[in-house]
Design a protein around this motif. Structure first.
Motif, short mmCIF file in Angstrom:
data_model
loop_
_atom_site.label_atom_id
_atom_site.label_comp_id
_atom_site.label_asym_id
_atom_site.label_seq_id
_atom_site.Cartn_x
_atom_site.Cartn_y
_atom_site.Cartn_z
N UNK A 149 -6.43 13.44 -3.49
CA UNK A 149 -5.50 12.61 -4.27
C UNK A 149 -4.17 12.45 -3.55
N UNK A 150 -3.67 13.52 -2.95
CA UNK A 150 -2.41 13.45 -2.22
C UNK A 150 -2.51 12.48 -1.05
N UNK A 151 -3.64 12.53 -0.32
CA UNK A 151 -3.83 11.65 0.82
C UNK A 151 -3.94 10.19 0.39
N UNK A 152 -4.65 9.94 -0.70
CA UNK A 152 -4.88 8.56 -1.16
C UNK A 152 -3.60 7.89 -1.63
N UNK A 153 -2.71 8.64 -2.27
CA UNK A 153 -1.51 8.03 -2.85
C UNK A 153 -0.25 8.31 -2.03
N UNK A 177 0.83 -1.20 0.00
CA UNK A 177 0.00 0.00 0.00
C UNK A 177 0.87 1.25 0.00
N UNK A 178 0.23 2.37 -0.27
CA UNK A 178 0.95 3.64 -0.26
C UNK A 178 1.54 3.94 1.11
N UNK A 225 9.33 1.79 2.85
CA UNK A 225 9.97 0.51 3.14
C UNK A 225 9.99 -0.38 1.90
N UNK A 226 8.91 -0.37 1.14
CA UNK A 226 8.82 -1.22 -0.04
C UNK A 226 9.85 -0.81 -1.11
N UNK A 227 10.03 0.47 -1.29
CA UNK A 227 10.99 0.93 -2.30
C UNK A 227 12.43 0.65 -1.87
N UNK A 269 8.75 9.17 -14.48
CA UNK A 269 8.62 7.76 -14.11
C UNK A 269 8.25 7.61 -12.64
N UNK A 270 8.90 8.40 -11.78
CA UNK A 270 8.62 8.31 -10.34
C UNK A 270 7.17 8.66 -10.04
N UNK A 271 6.67 9.73 -10.65
CA UNK A 271 5.27 10.11 -10.44
C UNK A 271 4.31 9.06 -10.95
N UNK A 272 4.63 8.47 -12.11
CA UNK A 272 3.76 7.44 -12.68
C UNK A 272 3.75 6.18 -11.83
N UNK A 273 4.88 5.86 -11.19
CA UNK A 273 4.94 4.68 -10.35
C UNK A 273 4.17 4.88 -9.04
N UNK A 274 4.30 6.06 -8.44
CA UNK A 274 3.63 6.33 -7.17
C UNK A 274 2.14 6.60 -7.35
#
Length: 468
Positions: free
Chosen positions: A293-297, A172-173, A178-180, A268-273
């Motif tokens: 949108x900022x909160x959700x992602x 999840x976002x 940690x995931x990255x 690329x970073x924005x498209x991935x997140x």
């Protein structure tokens, strides 16, 4: 399905190969009359002919059918309305005719007009140093802005690669940091370290390829630490795609190519997140509520605004936005564009535009309808964004981010719903900057226009000292 017309491209391809219409027709297995109809956009391109063109002339499908007519038509329309030209401007039919029947002439006219604009912008900065050649050079920032805009500020190959990476990363976002870090360590052997500000006084992120480690400054907040890791993943996972885009950009300076590489990795970073489909779906459902949108992602306000400008995939388009970021002095520090809006490259943009007034109300979204001198009407949203604070000297270093769209799209945006669209005084008359703005009797004028003379009458005092 949308019909595909490629008359100008087909004519140019034939002439580059020194072929007559009859010779091209023979190669494609069609009649010369049909070639003539295709070149004059009286017939749309069939799949069979498209494949024949690819086999016979070795052209890339995407290159041949890429639709830049909308951008070129908008560019021509804005150019011919410039006050530097006298008399009535050509209408849309004439402009379309120029693009259809004389694309090379239209392209050279736009290049000439771009050089004129660059010269007008540079004249403001003449200080006694530098050669005439230096004054006419287009900056890397301008070249990159035009490169992104010519492609609708959308790169499907990067979107595909970013979505595939997001699927592999999973989770999840909320757990993205940690995931990255795990993705970099497990798949690429790259470690991540957080460094003190005293150890990195002049940098926020350093990727040491030899030591295989990413150093992040503790000055970065959580969302920007995540974004920097996503940027580095773009550097190692989308290298071939980015290299191909840079090589095909036509930008020939080292500074410009490296700057473009950075911006493509940011893309690329924005498209991935913020994966395309999920992001567009929520944007439409919330009427483009940036905070939602900022909160959700799990991203920043500025990152959402930038991402909104990229939603231009065929068959799944969002509202076409432009993006602008300015500092307190009015200097433009970042700009991207998927609209016909003309963005100022340098500082000193119009004070009537509330992008500057947003500094008075930090953190508050400021909506406004504006009209450019040539008649284009836009809805804009502005808000401050904070920079990293890591000392007493770096406090209150805010910037303002603004996004905007053409009036026709405003009804899709929640921030615009409280306005009366029928109010004749709804739109604030703005310009790009005073040196290029033709508006008369503007109480905020700070400079004489470079390309026209304002009326002066010694017996009358106007609203400013520049006209009466």
């Amino acid at each position: 399905m949308r019909k595909t017309f490629v008359g100008p491209q087909l004519r140019q391809l034939r002439r580059l190969n020194n072929h007559t219409q009859a010779e091209m027709a023979k190669r494609l297995g069609i009649s010369p009359a049909y070639v003539n109809l295709l070149e004059n956009n009286q017939r749309s391109l069939s799949v069979q002919v498209l494949l024949s063109l690819t086999e016979s002339y070795g052209v890339d499908l995407k290159t041949l059918v890429q639709d830049q007519e909308t951008n070129r038509l908008a560019d021509l329309r804005a150019a011919v309305r410039d006050p530097v030209f006298s008399g009535p401007a050509p209408d849309l039919a004439e402009l379309r005719g120029a693009l259809d029947h004389a694309p090379g002439v239209a392209e050279r006219f736009l290049q000439l007009y771009q050089n004129h604009r660059a010269l007008m912008d540079q004249v403001k900065k003449i200080g006694g140093e530098g050669s005439a050649r230096d004054l006419l050079l287009i900056s890397p920032e301008t070249a990159i802005h035009d490169y992104f805009r010519d492609r609708g500020n959308h790169f499907d190959a990067l979107e595909t690669a970013a979505t595939a990476l997001r699927d592999r990363v999973g989770g999840s976002a909320d757990d993205m940091y940690t995931l990255l870090k795990r993705q970099l360590r497990v798949e690429h052997g790259i470690q991540t370290g957080l460094r003190r500000i005293t150890d990195m006084p002049d940098s926020l992120r350093v990727f040491d390829e030899d030591e295989q480690i990413v150093h992040l400054s503790e000055a970065l907040d959580h969302t920007n630490r995540i974004f920097q890791l996503a940027h580095v993943l773009g550097m190692v996972e989308a290298t071939q795609i980015v290299d191909g885009l840079v090589d095909g950009s036509g930008i020939d300076t080292n500074a410009g190519r490296e700057r473009l590489r950075v911006e493509l990795n940011n893309y690329f970073a924005g498209a991935m997140l913020m994966p395309y489909d999920a992001f567009l779906e929520l944007a439409e459902a919330t009427l483009y509520d940036i905070d939602r949108l900022a909160a959700a992602f799990g991203v920043s306000f500025e990152q959402v605004c930038h991402r909104l400008t990229t939603l231009q995939r065929d068959g799944a388009r969002g509202v076409p936005f432009f993006f602008l970021r300015v500092d307190r002095a009015g200097n433009v520090t970042k700009r991207f564009n998927a609209t016909a809006f003309t963005l100022a490259e340098e500082g000193g943009s119009c004070p009537i535009w509330d992008i500057h007034g947003a500094f008075r109300v930090p953190g508050v979204i400021v909506p406004q309808f504006v009209e450019l001198p040539e008649g284009g009407q836009f809805f804009t949203v502005s808000r401050t964004t904070d920079r990293p604070v890591f000392s007493r000297q770096t406090q209150d270093r805010r910037l303002v981010v603004a996004i905007g769209c053409e009036r026709v799209h405003a009804e899709r945006i929640g921030y615009a719903q409280r306005f009366n669209m029928d109010d004749p005084n709804l739109f604030s008359p703005i310009g790009i900057n005073c040196q290029l703005c033709p508006r008369q009797a503007c109480s905020q004028r700070a400079h004489q226009p470079l390309h026209m003379n304002l009326p002066i009458d010694a017996h009358r005092r106007g609203s400013t000292r520049y006209e009466s």
